[in-house]
Design an enzyme around this catalytic site. Structure first.
Site, PDB file in Angstrom:
ATOM      1  N   SER A   6       0.834  -1.202   0.000  1.00 55.53           N
ATOM      2  CA  SER A   6       0.000   0.000   0.000  1.00 55.53           C
ATOM      3  C   SER A   6       0.865   1.247   0.000  1.00 55.53           C
ATOM      4  O   SER A   6       1.993   1.241   0.536  1.00 55.53           O
ATOM      5  CB  SER A   6      -0.871  -0.013   1.257  1.00 55.53           C
ATOM      6  OG  SER A   6      -1.449   1.248   1.481  1.00 55.53           O
ATOM      7  N   TYR A  13      -2.384  -1.368  10.918  1.00 61.06           N
ATOM      8  CA  TYR A  13      -2.652  -1.903   9.573  1.00 61.06           C
ATOM      9  C   TYR A  13      -1.492  -1.570   8.642  1.00 61.06           C
ATOM     10  O   TYR A  13      -0.936  -2.442   7.961  1.00 61.06           O
ATOM     11  CB  TYR A  13      -3.960  -1.341   9.005  1.00 61.06           C
ATOM     12  CG  TYR A  13      -4.049  -1.525   7.505  1.00 61.06           C
ATOM     13  CD1 TYR A  13      -4.288  -2.777   6.944  1.00 61.06           C
ATOM     14  CD2 TYR A  13      -3.842  -0.445   6.632  1.00 61.06           C
ATOM     15  CE1 TYR A  13      -4.326  -2.953   5.568  1.00 61.06           C
ATOM     16  CE2 TYR A  13      -3.869  -0.615   5.259  1.00 61.06           C
ATOM     17  CZ  TYR A  13      -4.111  -1.871   4.728  1.00 61.06           C
ATOM     18  OH  TYR A  13      -4.134  -2.042   3.362  1.00 61.06           O
ATOM     19  N   LYS A  23       1.898  -3.808   6.479  1.00 57.55           N
ATOM     20  CA  LYS A  23       2.402  -3.750   5.095  1.00 57.55           C
ATOM     21  C   LYS A  23       3.913  -3.502   5.093  1.00 57.55           C
ATOM     22  O   LYS A  23       4.651  -4.130   4.336  1.00 57.55           O
ATOM     23  CB  LYS A  23       1.671  -2.662   4.314  1.00 57.55           C
ATOM     24  CG  LYS A  23       0.174  -2.912   4.158  1.00 57.55           C
ATOM     25  CD  LYS A  23      -0.111  -4.233   3.463  1.00 57.55           C
ATOM     26  CE  LYS A  23      -1.594  -4.526   3.357  1.00 57.55           C
ATOM     27  NZ  LYS A  23      -1.890  -5.874   2.850  1.00 57.55           N
TER      28      LYS A  23
HETATM   29  P1  NAD Z   1     -11.186  -7.076   1.015  1.00 58.27           P
HETATM   30  O1  NAD Z   1     -11.458  -7.063   2.470  1.00 58.27           O
HETATM   31  O2  NAD Z   1     -12.315  -6.852   0.086  1.00 58.27           O
HETATM   32  O3  NAD Z   1     -10.469  -8.447   0.601  1.00 58.27           O
HETATM   33  C1  NAD Z   1      -9.632  -9.160   1.475  1.00 58.27           C
HETATM   34  C2  NAD Z   1     -10.119 -10.607   1.483  1.00 58.27           C
HETATM   35  O4  NAD Z   1      -9.273 -11.365   2.336  1.00 58.27           O
HETATM   36  C3  NAD Z   1     -11.543 -10.745   2.011  1.00 58.27           C
HETATM   37  O5  NAD Z   1     -12.285 -11.533   1.107  1.00 58.27           O
HETATM   38  C4  NAD Z   1     -11.374 -11.461   3.357  1.00 58.27           C
HETATM   39  O6  NAD Z   1     -12.472 -12.308   3.647  1.00 58.27           O
HETATM   40  C5  NAD Z   1     -10.078 -12.216   3.132  1.00 58.27           C
HETATM   41  N1  NAD Z   1      -9.303 -12.504   4.336  1.00 58.27           N
HETATM   42  C6  NAD Z   1      -8.915 -11.653   5.321  1.00 58.27           C
HETATM   43  N2  NAD Z   1      -8.189 -12.293   6.247  1.00 58.27           N
HETATM   44  C7  NAD Z   1      -8.107 -13.600   5.847  1.00 58.27           C
HETATM   45  C8  NAD Z   1      -7.502 -14.760   6.369  1.00 58.27           C
HETATM   46  N3  NAD Z   1      -6.836 -14.735   7.526  1.00 58.27           N
HETATM   47  N4  NAD Z   1      -7.622 -15.922   5.690  1.00 58.27           N
HETATM   48  C9  NAD Z   1      -8.292 -15.970   4.526  1.00 58.27           C
HETATM   49  N5  NAD Z   1      -8.912 -14.908   3.969  1.00 58.27           N
HETATM   50  C10 NAD Z   1      -8.809 -13.734   4.628  1.00 58.27           C
HETATM   51  O7  NAD Z   1     -10.007  -6.008   0.763  1.00 58.27           O
HETATM   52  P2  NAD Z   1      -9.393  -5.477  -0.609  1.00 58.27           P
HETATM   53  O8  NAD Z   1      -9.688  -4.026  -0.689  1.00 58.27           O
HETATM   54  O9  NAD Z   1      -9.746  -6.372  -1.725  1.00 58.27           O
HETATM   55  O10 NAD Z   1      -7.846  -5.594  -0.265  1.00 58.27           O
HETATM   56  C11 NAD Z   1      -7.038  -6.660  -0.756  1.00 58.27           C
HETATM   57  C12 NAD Z   1      -5.607  -6.428  -0.315  1.00 58.27           C
HETATM   58  O11 NAD Z   1      -5.148  -5.169  -0.817  1.00 58.27           O
HETATM   59  C13 NAD Z   1      -5.408  -6.362   1.193  1.00 58.27           C
HETATM   60  O12 NAD Z   1      -4.170  -6.957   1.509  1.00 58.27           O
HETATM   61  C14 NAD Z   1      -5.352  -4.883   1.470  1.00 58.27           C
HETATM   62  O13 NAD Z   1      -4.639  -4.594   2.645  1.00 58.27           O
HETATM   63  C15 NAD Z   1      -4.619  -4.392   0.240  1.00 58.27           C
HETATM   64  N6  NAD Z   1      -4.842  -2.968  -0.050  1.00 58.27           N
HETATM   65  C16 NAD Z   1      -6.122  -2.515  -0.242  1.00 58.27           C
HETATM   66  C17 NAD Z   1      -6.337  -1.169  -0.508  1.00 58.27           C
HETATM   67  C18 NAD Z   1      -7.739  -0.627  -0.700  1.00 58.27           C
HETATM   68  O14 NAD Z   1      -7.912   0.589  -0.672  1.00 58.27           O
HETATM   69  N7  NAD Z   1      -8.752  -1.462  -0.931  1.00 58.27           N
HETATM   70  C19 NAD Z   1      -5.254  -0.283  -0.586  1.00 58.27           C
HETATM   71  C20 NAD Z   1      -3.960  -0.792  -0.411  1.00 58.27           C
HETATM   72  C21 NAD Z   1      -3.767  -2.144  -0.139  1.00 58.27           C
HETATM   73  C1  UD1 Z   2      -7.028   4.993   3.830  1.00 60.31           C
HETATM   74  C2  UD1 Z   2      -5.987   4.553   4.809  1.00 60.31           C
HETATM   75  C3  UD1 Z   2      -4.940   3.702   4.086  1.00 60.31           C
HETATM   76  C4  UD1 Z   2      -5.602   2.529   3.399  1.00 60.31           C
HETATM   77  C5  UD1 Z   2      -6.702   3.035   2.476  1.00 60.31           C
HETATM   78  C6  UD1 Z   2      -7.477   1.915   1.871  1.00 60.31           C
HETATM   79  C7  UD1 Z   2      -5.943   6.258   6.549  1.00 60.31           C
HETATM   80  C8  UD1 Z   2      -5.138   7.367   7.167  1.00 60.31           C
HETATM   81  N1  UD1 Z   2      -5.403   5.698   5.458  1.00 60.31           N
HETATM   82  O1  UD1 Z   2      -6.386   5.776   2.838  1.00 60.31           O
HETATM   83  O2  UD1 Z   2      -3.986   3.233   5.007  1.00 60.31           O
HETATM   84  O3  UD1 Z   2      -4.648   1.805   2.638  1.00 60.31           O
HETATM   85  O4  UD1 Z   2      -7.606   3.868   3.218  1.00 60.31           O
HETATM   86  O5  UD1 Z   2      -8.207   1.219   2.835  1.00 60.31           O
HETATM   87  O6  UD1 Z   2      -6.996   5.906   7.037  1.00 60.31           O
HETATM   88  N2  UD1 Z   2     -12.540  11.405   3.064  1.00 60.31           N
HETATM   89  C9  UD1 Z   2     -13.541  12.313   3.348  1.00 60.31           C
HETATM   90  N3  UD1 Z   2     -14.731  11.830   3.836  1.00 60.31           N
HETATM   91  C10 UD1 Z   2     -14.965  10.502   4.046  1.00 60.31           C
HETATM   92  C11 UD1 Z   2     -13.923   9.577   3.740  1.00 60.31           C
HETATM   93  C12 UD1 Z   2     -12.715  10.065   3.265  1.00 60.31           C
HETATM   94  O7  UD1 Z   2     -13.368  13.518   3.177  1.00 60.31           O
HETATM   95  O8  UD1 Z   2     -16.053  10.148   4.504  1.00 60.31           O
HETATM   96  C13 UD1 Z   2     -11.258  11.897   2.497  1.00 60.31           C
HETATM   97  C14 UD1 Z   2     -10.063  11.579   3.366  1.00 60.31           C
HETATM   98  O9  UD1 Z   2      -9.821  12.626   4.273  1.00 60.31           O
HETATM   99  C15 UD1 Z   2      -8.963  11.464   2.305  1.00 60.31           C
HETATM  100  C16 UD1 Z   2      -9.684  10.971   1.050  1.00 60.31           C
HETATM  101  O10 UD1 Z   2     -11.062  11.233   1.274  1.00 60.31           O
HETATM  102  O11 UD1 Z   2      -8.437  12.725   2.038  1.00 60.31           O
HETATM  103  C17 UD1 Z   2      -9.488   9.485   0.809  1.00 60.31           C
HETATM  104  O12 UD1 Z   2      -9.797   8.786   2.002  1.00 60.31           O
HETATM  105  P1  UD1 Z   2      -9.859   7.183   2.073  1.00 60.31           P
HETATM  106  O13 UD1 Z   2     -10.713   6.681   0.987  1.00 60.31           O
HETATM  107  O14 UD1 Z   2     -10.198   6.803   3.473  1.00 60.31           O
HETATM  108  O15 UD1 Z   2      -8.371   6.738   1.701  1.00 60.31           O
HETATM  109  P2  UD1 Z   2      -6.969   7.141   2.378  1.00 60.31           P
HETATM  110  O16 UD1 Z   2      -7.135   8.007   3.556  1.00 60.31           O
HETATM  111  O17 UD1 Z   2      -6.094   7.619   1.285  1.00 60.31           O
END
Ligand code: NAD
Ligand code: UD1
Length: 337
Positions: A126, A151, A155
């Site tokens: 991330s 969290y 990473k």
């Molecule tokens: P998500 O929650 O939709 O998907 C994660 C999946 O992993 C879920 O289906 C959950 O049931 C499964 N899971 C969690 N713990 C588990 C375990 N112990 N054993 C088996 N399955 C398990 O989340 P996502 O948004 O698809 O994220 C996927 C990956 O990307 C994660 O590692 C997350 O940290 C990373 N990531 C996501 C974002 C984002 O904004 N969505 C940003 C940066 C990194």
């Molecule tokens: C957040 C997490 C990041 C994680 C990512 C995906 C924090 C500090 N960071 O990123 O670690 O990888 O989510 O899960 O929590 N915002 C609003 N109103 C809302 C929601 C968000 O104004 O109701 C704004 C936030 O202030 C930010 C932007 O929208 O500026 C994006 O927010 P968000 O979607 O939560 O992502 P990140 O903060 O970038």
């Protein structure tokens, strides 16, 4: 057909990646404990691609059950490890839950890969590993900082665990993918993000407010040192993100060794207000909002230099933002039915 194991494959990014992998000709085995997802997403994958991924409902922290799945699929050419808990606030309240789930899960995956000689891993990292960057955009060389939440720490530590494990195992290769802000859904509207309860992230909050499920969007702060005072992020289409996993895997299957690291973003930052306005322009729906205080822990501005992934993987995020926002809105409307 080459076989790939994807942990967390029933989740948001995993299900879109399952589509991309199947459409690229891979056979997909999903491991998921369904703690934050449902098998409905795999049914969606099947409707889009015509093929249901193989599925094992297993918790990655359960080493014996993981061994059983890996033994059955020891002919896999790689693993994409998505499975993790990802709610930043919850991780501050329950750090051990996050360290155990995210790090034990990763260690078990690496253990099984070593035991069954599966050579390639793609890891979901991330942009949070960059903390509050002093120079923008961030490149892969930008120094990492201690993350602001447990969290985020999973990473930073997860990346280190992989680097150390690859250094000790000549037969293991890894690609660390640092995602910026994934948004949107499959254009079919059949799969998308399914937030649990009240969304923390901006995009699902916008679509739920547009749908009338939430009365008003709270915009966290308009007094940042950015062009319009709102926070800036690099919002990347989830289908583009999914394609990057296919490219990363192919890069290793084509002979890349050791550890590669790539930023996955568009290279363009949008402010919160720009995103709200772009959503209105794309969908015709106005989202009611109010400006409130800054959210603790927010990074004022971050966007990616994703040119390395362009050069090495021949991958670019090219979906127009308007299409991404329309897909998010279509998915929101479908998921209420
Ligand atoms: P998500 O929650 O939709 O998907 C994660 C999946 O992993 C879920 O289906 C959950 O049931 C499964 N899971 C969690 N713990 C588990 C375990 N112990 N054993 C088996 N399955 C398990 O989340 P996502 O948004 O698809 O994220 C996927 C990956 O990307 C994660 O590692 C997350 O940290 C990373 N990531 C996501 C974002 C984002 O904004 N969505 C940003 C940066 C990194
Ligand atoms: C957040 C997490 C990041 C994680 C990512 C995906 C924090 C500090 N960071 O990123 O670690 O990888 O989510 O899960 O929590 N915002 C609003 N109103 C809302 C929601 C968000 O104004 O109701 C704004 C936030 O202030 C930010 C932007 O929208 O500026 C994006 O927010 P968000 O979607 O939560 O992502 P990140 O903060 O970038």
């Amino acid at each position: 057909m080459q076989k790939i194991i994807i942990t967390g494959g029933a989740g948001y990014i995993g299900s879109h990646t399952a589509v991309a992998l199947q459409q690229a000709g891979f056979q997909v085995v999903v491991i998921d404990n369904l703690s934050n997802s449902s098998v409905l997403s795999l049914d969606g994958v099947a409707r889009i691609t015509g093929t249901h991924p193989l599925f094992a409902q297993v918790d990655c922290t359960d080493l014996e059950s993981m061994r059983a799945v890996f033994e059955q699929h020891s002919d896999s050419v790689g693993v994409i490890h998505f499975a993790a808990l990802k709610a930043v606030g919850e991780s501050v309240e329950q750090p051990l839950l996050y360290y155990r789930n995210n790090l034990d899960g990763l260690i078990n995956v690496l253990t099984c890969m070593s035991e069954f000689k599966i050579p390639n891993i793609v890891f979901s990292s991330s942009a949070t590993v960059y903390g509050v960057p002093s120079v923008l955009p961030v490149t892969e060389e930008t120094p990492l900082q201690p993350a602001t939440s447990p969290y985020g720490q999973t990473k930073v530590i997860g990346e280190s665990i992989i680097r150390d494990t690859v250094a000790a195992n000549a037969g293991l290769n890894a690609t660390l993918l640092r995602y910026f802000n994934p948004i949107g859904a499959h254009p079919s509207g059949l799969i998308g993000e399914r937030p649990n309860g009240v969304p923390n992230n901006l995009m699902p909050y916008i679509t739920q407010t547009a749908a009338g499920i939430r009365p008003i969007l709270r915009v966290f702060g308009n007094d940042y040192d950015t062009p319009d005072g709102y926070c800036v992020r690099d919002y990347i289409d989830v289908n583009d993100l999914a394609m990057a996993h296919v490219a990363a895997l192919r890069h290793m299957l084509d002979g890349a060794t050791g550890v590669s690291t790539f930023n996955l973003g568009t290279g363009r930052g949008y402010s919160v207000m720009e995103l709200i306005n772009a959503f209105r322009d794309a969908t015709g729906v106005d989202v009611p909002y109010e400006i409130v205080a800054r959210r603790a822990g927010d990074v004022p501005a971050i966007w990616a230099d994703a040119s390395l992934a362009g050069r090495v993987l021949n991958w670019h995020a090219d979906t127009p933002l308007s299409e991404t926002l329309s897909s998010a809105w279509l998915w929101q409307q479908n998921s209420e039915k």
